[in-house]
Structures are given as structure tokens and as C-alpha cells.
Design an enzyme around this catalytic site. Structure first.
Site, PDB file in Angstrom:
ATOM      1  N   ASN A 274       0.843  -1.205   0.000  1.00  0.00           N
ATOM      2  CA  ASN A 274       0.000   0.000   0.000  1.00  0.00           C
ATOM      3  C   ASN A 274       0.887   1.268   0.000  1.00  0.00           C
ATOM      4  O   ASN A 274       2.109   1.154   0.063  1.00  0.00           O
ATOM      5  CB  ASN A 274      -0.913  -0.056   1.227  1.00  0.00           C
ATOM      6  CG  ASN A 274      -0.126   0.202   2.493  1.00  0.00           C
ATOM      7  OD1 ASN A 274       1.014  -0.223   2.609  1.00  0.00           O
ATOM      8  ND2 ASN A 274      -0.704   0.914   3.418  1.00  0.00           N
ATOM      9  N   CYS A 276       2.029   3.602   2.071  1.00  0.00           N
ATOM     10  CA  CYS A 276       3.131   3.906   3.014  1.00  0.00           C
ATOM     11  C   CYS A 276       3.977   2.673   3.305  1.00  0.00           C
ATOM     12  O   CYS A 276       4.802   2.664   4.219  1.00  0.00           O
ATOM     13  CB  CYS A 276       2.565   4.511   4.273  1.00  0.00           C
ATOM     14  SG  CYS A 276       1.598   5.975   3.906  1.00  0.00           S
ATOM     15  N   GLU A 278       3.515  -0.150   4.659  1.00  0.00           N
ATOM     16  CA  GLU A 278       3.402  -0.987   5.860  1.00  0.00           C
ATOM     17  C   GLU A 278       2.559  -2.237   5.620  1.00  0.00           C
ATOM     18  O   GLU A 278       2.484  -3.110   6.468  1.00  0.00           O
ATOM     19  CB  GLU A 278       2.825  -0.180   7.037  1.00  0.00           C
ATOM     20  CG  GLU A 278       1.333   0.116   7.001  1.00  0.00           C
ATOM     21  CD  GLU A 278       0.989   1.348   6.171  1.00  0.00           C
ATOM     22  OE1 GLU A 278       1.863   1.793   5.401  1.00  0.00           O
ATOM     23  OE2 GLU A 278      -0.136   1.851   6.303  1.00  0.00           O
TER      24      GLU A 278
HETATM   25  P1  ADP Z   1      -5.010   7.241   9.311  1.00  0.00           P
HETATM   26  O1  ADP Z   1      -4.264   7.798  10.474  1.00  0.00           O
HETATM   27  O2  ADP Z   1      -5.769   8.304   8.570  1.00  0.00           O
HETATM   28  O3  ADP Z   1      -5.908   6.089   9.655  1.00  0.00           O
HETATM   29  P2  ADP Z   1      -2.430   6.315   8.263  1.00  0.00           P
HETATM   30  O4  ADP Z   1      -1.624   7.569   8.253  1.00  0.00           O
HETATM   31  O5  ADP Z   1      -2.172   5.325   9.345  1.00  0.00           O
HETATM   32  O6  ADP Z   1      -3.993   6.678   8.223  1.00  0.00           O
HETATM   33  O7  ADP Z   1      -2.230   5.589   6.875  1.00  0.00           O
HETATM   34  C1  ADP Z   1      -2.593   4.243   6.713  1.00  0.00           C
HETATM   35  C2  ADP Z   1      -2.828   3.934   5.274  1.00  0.00           C
HETATM   36  O8  ADP Z   1      -4.025   4.586   4.857  1.00  0.00           O
HETATM   37  C3  ADP Z   1      -1.789   4.433   4.290  1.00  0.00           C
HETATM   38  O9  ADP Z   1      -0.684   3.624   4.169  1.00  0.00           O
HETATM   39  C4  ADP Z   1      -2.602   4.462   3.028  1.00  0.00           C
HETATM   40  O10 ADP Z   1      -2.750   3.161   2.505  1.00  0.00           O
HETATM   41  C5  ADP Z   1      -3.932   4.964   3.517  1.00  0.00           C
HETATM   42  N1  ADP Z   1      -4.038   6.436   3.427  1.00  0.00           N
HETATM   43  C6  ADP Z   1      -3.553   7.330   4.292  1.00  0.00           C
HETATM   44  N2  ADP Z   1      -3.824   8.586   3.900  1.00  0.00           N
HETATM   45  C7  ADP Z   1      -4.503   8.487   2.758  1.00  0.00           C
HETATM   46  C8  ADP Z   1      -5.066   9.406   1.855  1.00  0.00           C
HETATM   47  N3  ADP Z   1      -4.980  10.712   2.036  1.00  0.00           N
HETATM   48  N4  ADP Z   1      -5.704   8.924   0.773  1.00  0.00           N
HETATM   49  C9  ADP Z   1      -5.799   7.619   0.578  1.00  0.00           C
HETATM   50  N5  ADP Z   1      -5.293   6.699   1.395  1.00  0.00           N
HETATM   51  C10 ADP Z   1      -4.646   7.109   2.464  1.00  0.00           C
END
Ligand code: ADP
Length: 573
Positions: A274, A276, A278
Site C-alpha cells: 500500500n 506507506c 506498511e
Molecule cells: P489514518 O491515520 O488516517 O488512519 P495512516 O496515516 O495510518 O492513516 O495511513 C494508513 C494507510 O491509509 C496508508 O498507508 C494508506 O494506505 C492509507 N491512506 C492514508 N492517507 C490516505 C489518503 N490521504 N488517501 C488515501 N489513502 C490514504
């Protein structure tokens, strides 16, 4: 249920929730409180219990509500935003397959659009696309190559974000053996290009060995699997290093290590992750994440393992239920996801927890603590998943999985743990993101209309008050300096505990990532911060170290470099 006054939401959390999470009517008026949001989510997710006769859905709902409203556990943003609404798309992570045909490429583009619209991030391997200059039989023309197609995905993401609740995020991956690899590695070198992509090169062990020994390796055309030419692996690796030094991209994905740890080799080979990195996934899989706030797991200066165990149990139950009620944006994603039922439970607030335990981030003690916690979380998460498997059935690909081979009788989820960045949910929980160190102890936030607001980390503020060195002037001075390391009033031990991301040496960032990775099924989101004056040699050392320590990938960020930060944070984005 808890009364309204029990919910302690910080000012920033409320702003984030109001902007993107709380439901609005057609005129844009907010029609939900944070309590109601947690209630909506708990009720919807607990509803999955009604599909089985093994639990009381109402009791489950209360359990979920307590964990979320107590900010002990939060699911990924799409679950908070969409659960119990007509959209009901609850996963953050997707991987979509890109075939080497116009039909295949544009199908993937459509799939990406549907996923972004519902708040998910998408990873793609572009490795199957034939290289630039290769033949196109039907038109007798020449192919334009993977990098040119990535631009289309980027523009589409840009357009879709206008209508969505959060800016879309993508991961573009290319195999190190692809003939267009150099163009790919340098594709983000110039500002304003591929801004909605993180990019990563997928490297295998053979390449890494060739790179270390400065040997040649083969480039292969994916269309006919024919050898095209040889490149010097050492030079290609240096190109990755130099470009990452310049602009933060590309990252590296250690694809052999990922597949060595693949829990379901019977289901296929992993090629992508995905945005990031992870969450490595098979083609068309999705995964829903959730994170435990470790600052809530400290009691009288110690980790409260009983509480942690109970929150892990609640969280796994929650994340597995999400799969049952999830409205998947594409039917193929539904089919593939349901075969493996992957979930990704992780943690946030690790750095603040260390501060509460008075353990410096860059210490052996911190590494030991990381391992102890994550081993505990994964162990108990697996235990719950095995029990759920017994009660509700194992994931369909269980036979032939590593669990099956290791004597497990049942398992509900092919993976249970992931360390997410928690970019936004850590703001909602009012703590440090994922396993990252403190970003700042005190800083000045630009708010609207030029107004500036001094923000002091709450743990630092209470320490400063307890130790008697708190004053608004000093906090402002610290915010301006960006560090407490040269402030005479502050003792050495406090300086040691409140170190921020840039004060921690890059090697310690990698050591921490590796410590967590040892006990995580999926992967670990971590940014390795380097000072502005770090050299490309330093970047190289970090990348080789990550490989040696068995990380599944690595991303560096040199302070002040041209990194076009992919906003993950709804508050900023
Ligand atoms: P959150 O804190 O908003 O739940 P994270 O920063 O932990 O999200 O990111 C987790 C995953 O969510 C990312 O690796 C990506 O796959 C997805 N993600 C995060 N931000 C976005 C975004 N702006 N648009 C689409 N997918 C996102």
C-alpha cells in the site's frame, strides 16, 4: 454508554473530526458529535456479531465504544468516516494489479478512482508493463513505458481528490530488473511530478548481493521475459541512494524478505504494498488497520499488560468484524480479501509511552521495550484470531498457510499485525504517530488569518511544571530554536528523554524499525530522519543496514531535501 462529558477530545482532534470525519447534511452542516461518531462506528461494526451465534452484539458494541471513546484503540480513517453510512468502505489499504494492455491499465485506473473516492490508498506494481520503445503489435507503434502511465494515474488522483474527503495516495513499485528502472528511480527528481505517488524499487537478494559486490545484473523485458541488457548493480544502487538523498524518493522494498515472511505462500507471491509500505498485499487484496494508543496502557510508571491484552482482544474482534460488514468498492477485491481476511493491528503513541516510562528513544532499553510490546500484541492477536477461526471459520486459504504447517487448528486472519503511520488517527488520539519519535516538544502552529499559536507537548509541559522551569517565554524560545538541547535550565536526563526525531541518529531509527519488524506480520511504517548535512554515503549506509536487519523496506527523509510529502494527514491535507 459513557456520558458526553467523559469524552476527552483535544482541540486539534476536534478540528480534524469536524473537517473530515463527522457526518454532515447536504448543506455542509455538521450533524454528528464525536460521541455519536464512535457510537455509529461501534454499532455498525458490532453488527457483524449477528451473523454468528457466539456473542451478544449489544455487549460488543459497548466494548467497542469504550475502547474508541477512551482513545485506547482507533481503527483507520475510512472506518471512522464511513462505518454505518451508505458508503461503508472501511479499509485503508489496497493493491491493484496492472496488466500489460491498454484495457488492463485503464481498468486499474478505474479501480483506483473507486478506491480513492471511498478514502482508501492504492499500491501498484508497474513491473508487468512493457518498457519504453518496445513493440506494440496491434498498432505497430512503440510502447511508452510504465513511468508514462504512472503520470495518468497521478493526474486522475489529482482530479478525484477535489470531490473526496481525503487526498488520494498511491504507491508505485517497479522491479529492479525492469528495463526502465533508471527512468523510474529518477522520476520524482523534479518538483511537481507524481505528487500523489510514493515510489519504491522492488529489490531482491540477488540484486543486493550484486550491488554490494559491484557486479552486473540482468534487465528483463516483462513482455517476453527476454534478457535486454546488463547494468552494474552497484551503480544502480548508487542512483537509488543519490536520488533518495536529493528528494526522499524512491524508497526500497525488500521483496524477497517480504515473501520469506508471507504467511500464505499457497495463495501467491507478493509484488506490491500500500502507499506507506506498511502493508504488503497480494493482487486485489485489501486490508483494514487499527492502532492501540500505548499512552493509555501505562499505569503507575509501568506498562499495564493486562489492559493491553484486553484491548488487543477487543481490537482483533473489531477488525475482523469490519471485514464482514465492509462494502468493498470492487467485486474482485471482495473475493480476494475474503480468501485471506488480513487485518493489521498496530500501535501509536510509542514515543510518548517511552517518555512516560522515562526511557530514551535511542537506547537498548527502548528497543527491548519495543520487542516486548510487539511480541505480546502479535501473540495475543494471533490467539484471538485462532479462537475466532474456531468459532467462525478459518480464512479460506488456511490450508497450506504457515499456520496450518505449524500445527494451528484454525485461524481467522492470514495476518494480524501492521505498524501504520497513524497520520490522522494519532491526532484524534492526541499522541505521537506510530513508532515515530516526538516531532517537537514545543512549536508554533500557523492558524488561520496569520494568527500563530504556541503548542507545547502535554508531557513536556507537565514535566516542565513539575520541575519548575515552565514559562511561556521559555516554551516560545524552545519553539523558535526547535530543540531543548542547548537550554541551560533543563537537566541532562530530561534532555535525553525528550529528544525529537532529528536529534535521534538515523541508525537508531532503523534499529527501532527492525525491532518492531521482528514481531509484526506485515510491515512497519517508519521514516528515517537524516540531518540536512547527511551525505549520500550516509543514506547508503542506512539502506544497507535496513537490509541487513531484515526490514521489509526503507524510506529516508533528509531534512530540507526536496521531498514532496504525500499528505497523509486529513488535518493538513
Ligand atoms: P489514518 O491515520 O488516517 O488512519 P495512516 O496515516 O495510518 O492513516 O495511513 C494508513 C494507510 O491509509 C496508508 O498507508 C494508506 O494506505 C492509507 N491512506 C492514508 N492517507 C490516505 C489518503 N490521504 N488517501 C488515501 N489513502 C490514504
Amino acid at each position: 454508554m459513557k456520558s458526553k462529558n467523559d469524552l476527552k477530545i483535544s482541540f486539534n482532534a476536534l478540528k480534524v473530526l469536524q473537517k473530515r470525519y463527522l457526518l454532515k447534511d447536504e448543506d455542509g452542516n455538521i450533524i454528528e458529535t464525536p460521541e455519536k461518531m464512535f457510537k455509529r462506528v461501534s454499532k455498525a461494526v458490532a453488527g457483524a456479531d449477528n451473523l454468528y451465534n457466539d456473542t451478544d452484539a449489544y455487549k460488543t458494541e459497548k466494548k467497542f465504544y469504550r475502547a474508541m471513546s477512551g482513545l485506547e484503540f482507533l481503527p483507520n480513517s475510512p472506518t471512522l468516516m464511513n462505518a454505518g453510512t451508505p458508503i461503508n468502505q472501511l479499509s485503508a489499504c489496497f493493491v491493484i494489479y496492472i496488466e500489460d494492455s491498454i484495457n488492463g491499465i485503464f481498468n486499474a485506473l478505474k479501480h483506483m478512482a473507486l478506491i480513492h473516492k471511498s478514502g482508501g490508498g492504492v499500491g501498484f506494481s508497474f513491473s508487468k508493463i512493457r518498457p519504453k520503445g518496445d513493440v506494440v503489435k496491434s498498432t505497430k507503434g512503440v510502447a511508452s513505458g510504465p513511468t508514462s502511465f504512472m503520470k495518468i494515474f497521478d493526474v486522475a488522483t489529482e482530479v478525484i481528490k477535489q470531490g473526496g474527503r481525503r487526498r488520494g495516495a498511491n504507491m508505485g513499485i517497479l522491479d529492479i530488473r525492469h528495463p526502465d528502472i533508471i527512468e523510474f528511480i529518477t522520476s520524482k527528481e523534479h518538483e511537481g511530478v507524481l505528487t500523489n505517488f510514493n515510489i519504491s524499487t522492488a529489490v531482491d537478494d540477488e540484486f543486493m548481493n550484486a550491488a554490494v559486490n559491484n557486479e552486473e545484473y540482468d534487465l528483463i523485458n516483462p513482455r517476453n521475459v527476454k534478457h535486454v541488457k546488463k547494468l552494474n548493480a552497484g551503480k544502480v544502487f548508487d542512483t537509488i541512494v543519490n536520488t533518495a538523498w536529493k528528494c526522499g524518493d524512491p524508497g526500497i522494498i525488500f521483496i524477497d524478505e517480504i515473501n520469506r515472511k508471507n504467511t500464505i505462500p499457497n495463495a501467491g507471491i507478493i509484488e506490491a504494498s500500500n502507499p506507506c509500505a506498511e502493508q504488503p498485499l497480494l493482487n486485489y487484496e485489501s486490508c483494514n488497520l487499527g492502532s492501540i494508543n500505548l499512552t493509555k496502557m501505562v499505569k503507575s510508571g509501568k506498562i499495564d499488560f493486562n489492559k493491553l491484552k484486553s484491548v488487543v482482544e477487543t481490537a482483533v474482534h473489531f477488525l475482523d468484524n469490519v471485514i464482514d460488514i465492509n462494502n468493498f468498492p470492487i467485486s474482485k477485491v471482495e473475493t480476494e480479501t475474503l480468501k485471506n481476511r488480513k487485518i493489521g493491528l498496530g500501535i501509536m503513541g510509542f514515543a510518548e509511552m517511552l517518555i512516560m516510562l522515562e526511557i530514551p528513544y535511542d537506547s537498548q532499553d527502548a528497543l527491548d521495550t519495543a520487542e516486548k510490546i510487539m511480541k505480546f500484541v502479535t501473540y495475543h492477536a494471533r490467539k484471538v484470531s485462532a479462537e475466532l477461526g474456531r468459532l467462525r471459520g478459518s480464512f479460506p486459504n488456511f490450508k497450506g498457510s504457515i499456520y496450518d504447517k505449524n500445527g494451528f487448528q484454525a485461524m481467522r486472519n492470514a495476518t494480524v499485525t501492521t505498524i501504520a503511520p497513524t497520520g490522522t488517527i494519532s491526532i484524534i488520539a492526541d499522541t505521537t504517530s506510530g513508532i515515530e519519535p516526538l516531532f517537537a516538544v514545543s512549536f508554533i502552529r500557523d492558524v488561520m488569518e496569520g494568527e500563530k499559536l504556541l503548542e507545547v507537548n502535554k508531557l513536556f509541559e507537565s514535566t516542565a511544571k513539575k520541575e519548575g522551569f515552565y514559562s511561556k517565554e521559555l516554551m516560545t524560545e524552545i519553539a523558535k530554536k526547535g530543540s531543548i538541547q542547548n537550554i541551560d535550565e533543563i537537566s541532562g536526563s530530561i534532555k535525553r528523554i525528550f529528544q525529537t526525531a532529528h536529534e535521534i541518529s538515523p541508525k537508531w531509527h532503523v534499529k527501532m524499525q527492525a525491532a518492531f519488524q521482528k514481531h509484526v506480520d506485515n510491515a512497519v511504517s517508519k521514516t528515517v530522519n537524516l540531518p540536512n548535512n547527511a551525505s549520500p554515503e550516509d543514506v547508503k549506509e542506512i539502506m544497507l543496514m535496513a537490509y541487513k536487519l531484515k526490514c521489509k523496506g526503507i524510506t529516508v527523509y533528509r531534512y530540507g531535501s526536496k521531498k514532496q510529502v504525500l499528505y497523509l494527514n486529513s488535518y493538513q491535507g
